[in-house]
Design a protein around this motif. Structure first.
Motif, PDB file in Angstrom:
ATOM      1  N   UNK A  82       0.856  -1.214   0.000  1.00  0.00           N
ATOM      2  CA  UNK A  82       0.000   0.000   0.000  1.00  0.00           C
ATOM      3  C   UNK A  82       0.878   1.245   0.000  1.00  0.00           C
ATOM      4  N   UNK A  83       0.796   2.034  -1.087  1.00  0.00           N
ATOM      5  CA  UNK A  83       1.652   3.221  -1.193  1.00  0.00           C
ATOM      6  C   UNK A  83       1.086   4.399  -0.425  1.00  0.00           C
ATOM      7  N   UNK A  84      -0.239   4.390  -0.272  1.00  0.00           N
ATOM      8  CA  UNK A  84      -0.869   5.587   0.281  1.00  0.00           C
ATOM      9  C   UNK A  84      -0.828   5.607   1.800  1.00  0.00           C
ATOM     10  N   UNK A  85      -0.885   6.811   2.322  1.00  0.00           N
ATOM     11  CA  UNK A  85      -1.112   6.988   3.745  1.00  0.00           C
ATOM     12  C   UNK A  85      -2.136   8.108   3.848  1.00  0.00           C
ATOM     13  N   UNK A  86      -2.804   8.226   4.992  1.00  0.00           N
ATOM     14  CA  UNK A  86      -3.824   9.275   5.093  1.00  0.00           C
ATOM     15  C   UNK A  86      -3.192  10.660   4.991  1.00  0.00           C
ATOM     16  N   UNK A  87      -1.945  10.783   5.481  1.00  0.00           N
ATOM     17  CA  UNK A  87      -1.267  12.091   5.386  1.00  0.00           C
ATOM     18  C   UNK A  87      -1.047  12.474   3.928  1.00  0.00           C
ATOM     19  N   UNK A  88      -0.642  11.519   3.157  1.00  0.00           N
ATOM     20  CA  UNK A  88      -0.392  11.786   1.728  1.00  0.00           C
ATOM     21  C   UNK A  88      -1.693  12.163   1.027  1.00  0.00           C
ATOM     22  N   UNK A  89      -2.737  11.396   1.340  1.00  0.00           N
ATOM     23  CA  UNK A  89      -4.035  11.664   0.725  1.00  0.00           C
ATOM     24  C   UNK A  89      -4.495  13.080   1.071  1.00  0.00           C
ATOM     25  N   UNK A  90      -4.344  13.446   2.346  1.00  0.00           N
ATOM     26  CA  UNK A  90      -4.763  14.772   2.795  1.00  0.00           C
ATOM     27  C   UNK A  90      -3.969  15.855   2.052  1.00  0.00           C
ATOM     28  N   UNK A  91      -2.653  15.609   1.927  1.00  0.00           N
ATOM     29  CA  UNK A  91      -1.788  16.580   1.281  1.00  0.00           C
ATOM     30  C   UNK A  91      -2.125  16.730  -0.198  1.00  0.00           C
ATOM     31  N   UNK A  92      -2.404  15.598  -0.824  1.00  0.00           N
ATOM     32  CA  UNK A  92      -2.784  15.586  -2.233  1.00  0.00           C
ATOM     33  C   UNK A  92      -4.053  16.406  -2.452  1.00  0.00           C
ATOM     34  N   UNK A  93      -5.020  16.190  -1.557  1.00  0.00           N
ATOM     35  CA  UNK A  93      -6.285  16.908  -1.710  1.00  0.00           C
ATOM     36  C   UNK A  93      -6.114  18.402  -1.470  1.00  0.00           C
ATOM     37  N   UNK A  94      -5.223  18.715  -0.535  1.00  0.00           N
ATOM     38  CA  UNK A  94      -4.944  20.132  -0.292  1.00  0.00           C
ATOM     39  C   UNK A  94      -4.304  20.790  -1.506  1.00  0.00           C
ATOM     40  N   UNK A  95      -3.375  20.068  -2.108  1.00  0.00           N
ATOM     41  CA  UNK A  95      -2.694  20.593  -3.297  1.00  0.00           C
ATOM     42  C   UNK A  95      -3.740  20.964  -4.339  1.00  0.00           C
ATOM     43  N   UNK A 146      -4.101  25.748   5.040  1.00  0.00           N
ATOM     44  CA  UNK A 146      -2.869  24.974   4.868  1.00  0.00           C
ATOM     45  C   UNK A 146      -2.051  24.976   6.150  1.00  0.00           C
ATOM     46  N   UNK A 147      -1.965  26.166   6.754  1.00  0.00           N
ATOM     47  CA  UNK A 147      -1.176  26.311   7.986  1.00  0.00           C
ATOM     48  C   UNK A 147      -1.708  25.367   9.058  1.00  0.00           C
ATOM     49  N   UNK A 148      -3.043  25.422   9.230  1.00  0.00           N
ATOM     50  CA  UNK A 148      -3.619  24.660  10.334  1.00  0.00           C
ATOM     51  C   UNK A 148      -3.482  23.152  10.115  1.00  0.00           C
ATOM     52  N   UNK A 149      -3.512  22.743   8.848  1.00  0.00           N
ATOM     53  CA  UNK A 149      -3.416  21.303   8.596  1.00  0.00           C
ATOM     54  C   UNK A 149      -1.982  20.838   8.406  1.00  0.00           C
ATOM     55  N   UNK A 150      -1.079  21.810   8.283  1.00  0.00           N
ATOM     56  CA  UNK A 150       0.314  21.440   8.036  1.00  0.00           C
ATOM     57  C   UNK A 150       0.510  20.843   6.651  1.00  0.00           C
ATOM     58  N   UNK A 151      -0.423  21.118   5.742  1.00  0.00           N
ATOM     59  CA  UNK A 151      -0.347  20.529   4.402  1.00  0.00           C
ATOM     60  C   UNK A 151      -0.064  21.575   3.330  1.00  0.00           C
ATOM     61  N   UNK A 152       0.992  22.324   3.498  1.00  0.00           N
ATOM     62  CA  UNK A 152       1.353  23.313   2.492  1.00  0.00           C
ATOM     63  C   UNK A 152       1.851  22.596   1.238  1.00  0.00           C
ATOM     64  N   UNK A 153       1.355  22.979   0.056  1.00  0.00           N
ATOM     65  CA  UNK A 153       1.872  22.334  -1.163  1.00  0.00           C
ATOM     66  C   UNK A 153       3.380  22.553  -1.281  1.00  0.00           C
ATOM     67  N   UNK A 154       4.083  21.564  -1.795  1.00  0.00           N
ATOM     68  CA  UNK A 154       5.536  21.641  -1.939  1.00  0.00           C
ATOM     69  C   UNK A 154       5.896  22.634  -3.057  1.00  0.00           C
ATOM     70  N   UNK A 155       6.580  23.746  -2.719  1.00  0.00           N
ATOM     71  CA  UNK A 155       6.875  24.762  -3.740  1.00  0.00           C
ATOM     72  C   UNK A 155       7.748  24.236  -4.877  1.00  0.00           C
ATOM     73  N   UNK A 156       8.566  23.226  -4.581  1.00  0.00           N
ATOM     74  CA  UNK A 156       9.418  22.696  -5.641  1.00  0.00           C
ATOM     75  C   UNK A 156       8.559  21.954  -6.676  1.00  0.00           C
TER      76      UNK A 156
END
Lengths: 358, 358
Positions: free
Chosen positions: B1-14, B302-312
């Motif tokens: 399983x590649x996914x984690x809930x953190x990744x999913x959350x971050x993806x959705x935020x992006x 983004x701040x509150x969730x800690x899910x800022x999109x990666x600027x790179x």
């Protein structure tokens, strides 16, 4: 009290003699002269530009429209002296020279066949300790052969900060001053001057063109304080006075020009692009316009009152106005992709729009 | 399983934070986030580009829109670092530097007066064995004087593979990393990094931009297997994760971008011309766009969730979209004769079409 009656008289002459405010009401005139009470006023920059730009006359010969020399260009920087030199030509100067290091010379020559490039400066890395004296003498002898022919020097574009090179340039500046050749100082030339104020102190044919950071260092050094957001005009007046009447063109959102007696603003909108090199266009342009302003014959009224407008101030105002116009035309075409070369390409057309050749 | 809930959350935020999918149906959104189940999705690249590109503001001063440095240019290669450096300026950066060998410097300078070129790197052929240590120290000292001023380095365009030069560049990369300066790595920089993974391992401010062959070597080295036509997304995710969160822009018919958490695709049609140098435009553009993305203030959400999109990642997506658009405009005009310089000439107009300056 910053004002004196002599200053007020001179300010009013500046306005009247340039015609920009000839139809002013008394209230407007009072507004225009507010400088003496602590605020600057917007110069009628395009009128000034038109007034000082010489008529094109087929009986004139090569050199009469201006011979400018840039002192700058080293191993690292070659674009800056080129920008200053080519801008001078594009505005209407007849001859544009660059005095730079050998490394820089070949490159600057390759940018344009229009510029005369003298590969005579040396940086520390290329010479031995025991050669410094003789090389310094040689550099000075070479420059002095040319000095009298120039209407204005621009010291600083792409100069770098090599100590030996800066020592040589100090000597060149002393020589220019002795010959009463005007000097526009920008970039690393300002670094040199800020640490050696005697080079310009009391020299009314010098112009300093600092940007935000260079201005900050000047204020710290000369006024021994930090730059203030309040009392911008007084600060600039004090700075120019303390240096002894040298003209300062403080670059920014609005450009402010002062020789310690008046403060003029040029704030027509240019371009929001801040690509490197625009300051070099400005320094080359100040050299040309101030040379032209010096060629003007004072009016009888000015002569009799002894209140001739300062040509260095007029040159700064005209150069600022032209650069802003050219930058705005370039930006209109190229938007975010606007580079300094694009602005240079718009100098001729912008000048023509303000001051038609015919 | 590649996914984690953190990744999913971050993806959705992006997706949400960039607005590109705001009108999506639930089914579409599920499709868009399929990355976590093993496929990539098409980024709304033009929206991302518009979001990260700063507004032009006349109160800003020189340097605030970006200061980029290219490490590259040797006896053989001079075009590549020029392409990267001039592309950065044409997109909107204020200053573009190149650090290269002495042989390369004169030529790169002569391509354009807009670029500041530092002739400081050395190749083995020009130095003696016993000088290597002192020269290496000198190169590093020179670069370190400048390092803090740069928003991003691009390492690799026209770097060559001289062992001594690559050793010096390794030290420069370590220095940049210590100063937390982002690094985009392309061309021979990828050759260096593939053989010295520690240079980027775990550095989230690094971007690798491999083409087909460079990607192949990376996969062989890092994942110890051959590139697979199946499971493209998983492979890229694994590669980025194994390197430790460095962003990878895998160039191809579609460009794939991953930092080990998301995989985004940019597949708008560019040009069928494959003339050399397009990768250099891309690396210079990634440097500018990722610098801009880093300047963005994260939203409260983004701040509150800690899910800022990666600027790179955002920088890669925007750069890929712009290059593709510029290449298509250039090809429309020049067809088979399209060269990299033609594409560079279309960068400004293409950017304006996507993200108007006013």
């Amino acid at each position: 009290m910053l004002a004196s009656s002599a200053i007020l008289r001179r300010q009013q002459f500046l306005i009247r003699s340039l015609g920009g405010y000839s139809n002013q009401t008394h209230a407007e005139r009072m507004q225009a002269t507010k400088v003496v009470a602590g605020t600057h006023f917007e110069a009628d920059a395009e009128t000034i530009l038109r007034t000082i730009t010489p008529k094109l006359d087929s009986s004139r010969h090569k050199g009469q429209a201006g011979k400018i020399a840039i002192i700058g260009g080293c191993r690292e920087y070659t674009g800056a002296p080129y920008f200053a030199a080519i801008s001078a030509l594009k505005i209407g100067a007849d001859l544009s020279h660059v005095f730079c290091t050998k490394d820089a010379a070949t490159v600057i020559k390759s940018y344009s066949p229009e510029i005369i490039v003298h590969p005579i400066l040396e940086e520390s890395y290329s010479i031995k300790e025991d050669e410094k004296r003789s090389i310094s003498a040689k550099v000075l002898a070479e420059v002095s052969k040319w000095m009298e022919r120039f209407d204005c020097l621009v010291v600083g574009p792409g100069l770098g900060r090599d100590p030996f090179l800066l020592d040589c340039v100090s000597e060149i500046m002393k020589l220019a001053r002795k010959s009463q050749i005007p000097i526009v100082i920008d970039g690393d030339g300002l670094f040199l001057v800020t640490n050696n104020l005697d080079l310009v102190s009391g020299y009314r044919l010098a112009v300093l063109t600092p940007n935000v950071n260079e201005y900050k260092r000047l204020v710290q050094k000369v006024l021994n304080c930090e730059v203030s957001d309040e009392g911008v005009t007084e600060e600039l007046l004090s700075l120019a006075r303390r240096i002894g009447g040298t003209t300062i063109l403080r670059k920014g959102k609005s450009d402010l020009v002062s020789d310690g007696e008046t403060v003029n603003t040029v704030s027509t909108f240019g371009s929001p692009r801040r690509c490197g090199g625009q300051g070099d266009i400005l320094s080359g342009s100040v050299a040309v316009f101030s040379s032209w302003a010096r060629q003007q014959t004072p009016s009888a009224e000015e002569e009799s009152s002894g209140s001739t407008p300062n040509p260095m101030v007029l040159g700064c105002i005209a150069a600022s106005a032209l650069l802003r116009k050219a930058a705005s035309v370039a930006f209109e075409n190229k938007k975010r992709g606007t580079l300094t070369t694009d602005i240079i390409e718009c100098l001729g057309k912008s000048l023509e729009d303000i001051c038609p050749a015919n």
